[in-house]
Design an enzyme around this catalytic site. Structure first.
Site, PDB file in Angstrom:
ATOM      1  N   LYS A   9       4.563 -48.625 -23.156  1.00 30.19           N
ATOM      2  CA  LYS A   9       5.970 -48.405 -22.818  1.00 30.19           C
ATOM      3  C   LYS A   9       6.879 -49.349 -23.606  1.00 30.19           C
ATOM      4  O   LYS A   9       6.407 -50.347 -24.174  1.00 30.19           O
ATOM      5  CB  LYS A   9       6.163 -48.633 -21.314  1.00 30.19           C
ATOM      6  CG  LYS A   9       5.448 -47.626 -20.420  1.00 30.19           C
ATOM      7  CD  LYS A   9       5.782 -47.885 -18.951  1.00 30.19           C
ATOM      8  CE  LYS A   9       5.143 -46.847 -18.046  1.00 30.19           C
ATOM      9  NZ  LYS A   9       5.622 -46.993 -16.641  1.00 30.19           N
ATOM     10  N   TYR A  49       7.568 -37.115 -15.668  1.00 26.75           N
ATOM     11  CA  TYR A  49       7.821 -37.805 -14.400  1.00 26.75           C
ATOM     12  C   TYR A  49       8.449 -36.846 -13.379  1.00 26.75           C
ATOM     13  O   TYR A  49       9.290 -37.259 -12.573  1.00 26.75           O
ATOM     14  CB  TYR A  49       8.713 -39.024 -14.627  1.00 26.75           C
ATOM     15  CG  TYR A  49       8.004 -40.207 -15.261  1.00 26.75           C
ATOM     16  CD1 TYR A  49       6.725 -40.602 -14.836  1.00 26.75           C
ATOM     17  CD2 TYR A  49       8.605 -40.962 -16.264  1.00 26.75           C
ATOM     18  CE1 TYR A  49       6.076 -41.690 -15.403  1.00 26.75           C
ATOM     19  CE2 TYR A  49       7.962 -42.065 -16.832  1.00 26.75           C
ATOM     20  CZ  TYR A  49       6.697 -42.410 -16.397  1.00 26.75           C
ATOM     21  OH  TYR A  49       6.042 -43.500 -16.951  1.00 26.75           O
ATOM     22  N   ASN A 112       6.578 -51.863 -16.365  1.00 21.27           N
ATOM     23  CA  ASN A 112       5.182 -52.208 -16.056  1.00 21.27           C
ATOM     24  C   ASN A 112       4.213 -51.923 -17.212  1.00 21.27           C
ATOM     25  O   ASN A 112       3.061 -51.576 -17.007  1.00 21.27           O
ATOM     26  CB  ASN A 112       4.756 -51.549 -14.749  1.00 21.27           C
ATOM     27  CG  ASN A 112       4.849 -50.045 -14.803  1.00 21.27           C
ATOM     28  OD1 ASN A 112       5.251 -49.496 -15.830  1.00 21.27           O
ATOM     29  ND2 ASN A 112       4.470 -49.373 -13.738  1.00 21.27           N
ATOM     30  N   HIS A 115       1.692 -46.738 -19.249  1.00 19.25           N
ATOM     31  CA  HIS A 115       1.371 -45.577 -18.414  1.00 19.25           C
ATOM     32  C   HIS A 115      -0.100 -45.254 -18.621  1.00 19.25           C
ATOM     33  O   HIS A 115      -0.614 -45.369 -19.736  1.00 19.25           O
ATOM     34  CB  HIS A 115       2.202 -44.361 -18.825  1.00 19.25           C
ATOM     35  CG  HIS A 115       1.662 -43.068 -18.268  1.00 19.25           C
ATOM     36  ND1 HIS A 115       1.950 -42.651 -16.995  1.00 19.25           N
ATOM     37  CD2 HIS A 115       0.819 -42.143 -18.796  1.00 19.25           C
ATOM     38  CE1 HIS A 115       1.308 -41.506 -16.753  1.00 19.25           C
ATOM     39  NE2 HIS A 115       0.622 -41.176 -17.834  1.00 19.25           N
ATOM     40  N   GLU A 126      -1.291 -34.110 -19.749  1.00 21.64           N
ATOM     41  CA  GLU A 126      -0.446 -35.118 -20.403  1.00 21.64           C
ATOM     42  C   GLU A 126      -0.790 -35.258 -21.889  1.00 21.64           C
ATOM     43  O   GLU A 126       0.104 -35.430 -22.726  1.00 21.64           O
ATOM     44  CB  GLU A 126      -0.601 -36.466 -19.694  1.00 21.64           C
ATOM     45  CG  GLU A 126       0.005 -36.435 -18.298  1.00 21.64           C
ATOM     46  CD  GLU A 126      -0.170 -37.728 -17.517  1.00 21.64           C
ATOM     47  OE1 GLU A 126      -0.839 -38.668 -18.019  1.00 21.64           O
ATOM     48  OE2 GLU A 126       0.372 -37.807 -16.396  1.00 21.64           O
TER      49      GLU A 126
HETATM   50  P1  IDP Z   1       2.029 -45.152 -12.081  1.00 17.37           P
HETATM   51  O1  IDP Z   1       2.694 -45.420 -13.415  1.00 17.37           O
HETATM   52  O2  IDP Z   1       1.312 -46.382 -11.556  1.00 17.37           O
HETATM   53  O3  IDP Z   1       1.158 -43.919 -12.084  1.00 17.37           O
HETATM   54  P2  IDP Z   1       4.081 -43.591 -10.665  1.00 17.37           P
HETATM   55  O4  IDP Z   1       4.301 -43.591  -9.178  1.00 17.37           O
HETATM   56  O5  IDP Z   1       3.511 -42.359 -11.304  1.00 17.37           O
HETATM   57  O6  IDP Z   1       3.201 -44.898 -10.995  1.00 17.37           O
HETATM   58  O7  IDP Z   1       5.485 -43.938 -11.325  1.00 17.37           O
HETATM   59  C1  IDP Z   1       5.706 -43.758 -12.694  1.00 17.37           C
HETATM   60  C2  IDP Z   1       6.537 -44.916 -13.221  1.00 17.37           C
HETATM   61  O8  IDP Z   1       7.809 -44.944 -12.559  1.00 17.37           O
HETATM   62  C3  IDP Z   1       5.946 -46.300 -12.928  1.00 17.37           C
HETATM   63  O9  IDP Z   1       4.945 -46.669 -13.842  1.00 17.37           O
HETATM   64  C4  IDP Z   1       7.175 -47.183 -13.016  1.00 17.37           C
HETATM   65  O10 IDP Z   1       7.534 -47.451 -14.363  1.00 17.37           O
HETATM   66  C5  IDP Z   1       8.234 -46.289 -12.384  1.00 17.37           C
HETATM   67  N1  IDP Z   1       8.370 -46.550 -10.942  1.00 17.37           N
HETATM   68  C6  IDP Z   1       7.558 -46.116  -9.937  1.00 17.37           C
HETATM   69  N2  IDP Z   1       7.989 -46.547  -8.741  1.00 17.37           N
HETATM   70  C7  IDP Z   1       9.110 -47.283  -8.991  1.00 17.37           C
HETATM   71  C8  IDP Z   1      10.048 -47.999  -8.161  1.00 17.37           C
HETATM   72  O11 IDP Z   1       9.929 -48.054  -6.928  1.00 17.37           O
HETATM   73  N3  IDP Z   1      11.086 -48.610  -8.791  1.00 17.37           N
HETATM   74  C9  IDP Z   1      11.256 -48.558 -10.146  1.00 17.37           C
HETATM   75  N4  IDP Z   1      10.429 -47.907 -10.958  1.00 17.37           N
HETATM   76  C10 IDP Z   1       9.368 -47.280 -10.394  1.00 17.37           C
HETATM   77 MG    MG Z   2       1.739 -41.942 -12.304  1.00 22.21          MG
END
Ligand code: IDP
Ligand code: MG
Length: 153
Positions: A9, A49, A112, A115, A126
């Site tokens: 990312k 997303y 974070n 992905h 994907e």
């Molecule tokens: P993942 O990346 O661990 O699979 P997902 O729930 O699929 O998590 O969410 C996709 C991305 O959306 C996350 O990696 C993060 O960058 C962002 N995200 C998820 N939840 C939050 C939140 O509560 N606040 C801000 N960003 C979030």
């Molecule tokens: Mg995810």
């Protein structure tokens, strides 16, 4: 062998973590079957997303994911989806275990670092979303017999 998608990312790009992250996957024994740099569009991200479009942070997530070009990687290996998710760590980097990529390199839920596909089914969807068929390569690494027993590979 399974295939999975990793996206380095903008948070990984900005913080010069590309080599470090790719090194972790290489050292683990995952095979790099495809890798390229690209700028993500809002329409591609809205598809990727789709499960988050109604969340209050969605606009912020779009801005974050389009802030810089990213690197998309196709990794291959036995149980690659689960192995790479385990190496990735919990979504919120502050909760991610030390030793995971998010746990070692991040402090944020949104920013974070990478992905990683969350299921075999989603991984295939994907990969097709981010790669053309001819951008993923079929080859046998020379060290395969030292990565797996004959009945594993
Ligand atoms: P993942 O990346 O661990 O699979 P997902 O729930 O699929 O998590 O969410 C996709 C991305 O959306 C996350 O990696 C993060 O960058 C962002 N995200 C998820 N939840 C939050 C939140 O509560 N606040 C801000 N960003 C979030
Ligand atoms: Mg995810």
């Amino acid at each position: 062998m399974e295939r999975t998608l990793v996206i380095l990312k903008p948070s990984a790009m900005a913080r010069n973590l590309v080599g470090n992250i790719i090194t972790r996957f290489e050292q683990k024994g995952l095979i790099i079957a495809g890798m390229k740099m690209m700028t993500l569009t809002e329409s591609l991200l809205t598809e990727h997303y789709a499960h988050l479009v109604d969340k209050p942070f969605f606009k912020s997530l779009l801005a974050s994911m389009t802030a810089l070009p990213v690197i998309v990687v196709c990794l291959k290996g036995k149980d690659a989806v689960a192995v790479v998710r385990a190496m990735t760590g919990a979504t919120n980097s502050r909760n991610a275990a030390p030793g995971t990529i998010r746990g070692d390199f991040g402090m944020s839920g949104q920013e974070n670092i990478i992905h990683a596909s969350d299921s075999v089914e989603n991984a295939e969807i994907e990969l097709q979303r981010f790669f053309r068929a001819d951008e993923i390569f079929e080859f046998t690494p020379a060290n395969l017999k030292f990565l797996y027993a004959p009945n594993e590979a």
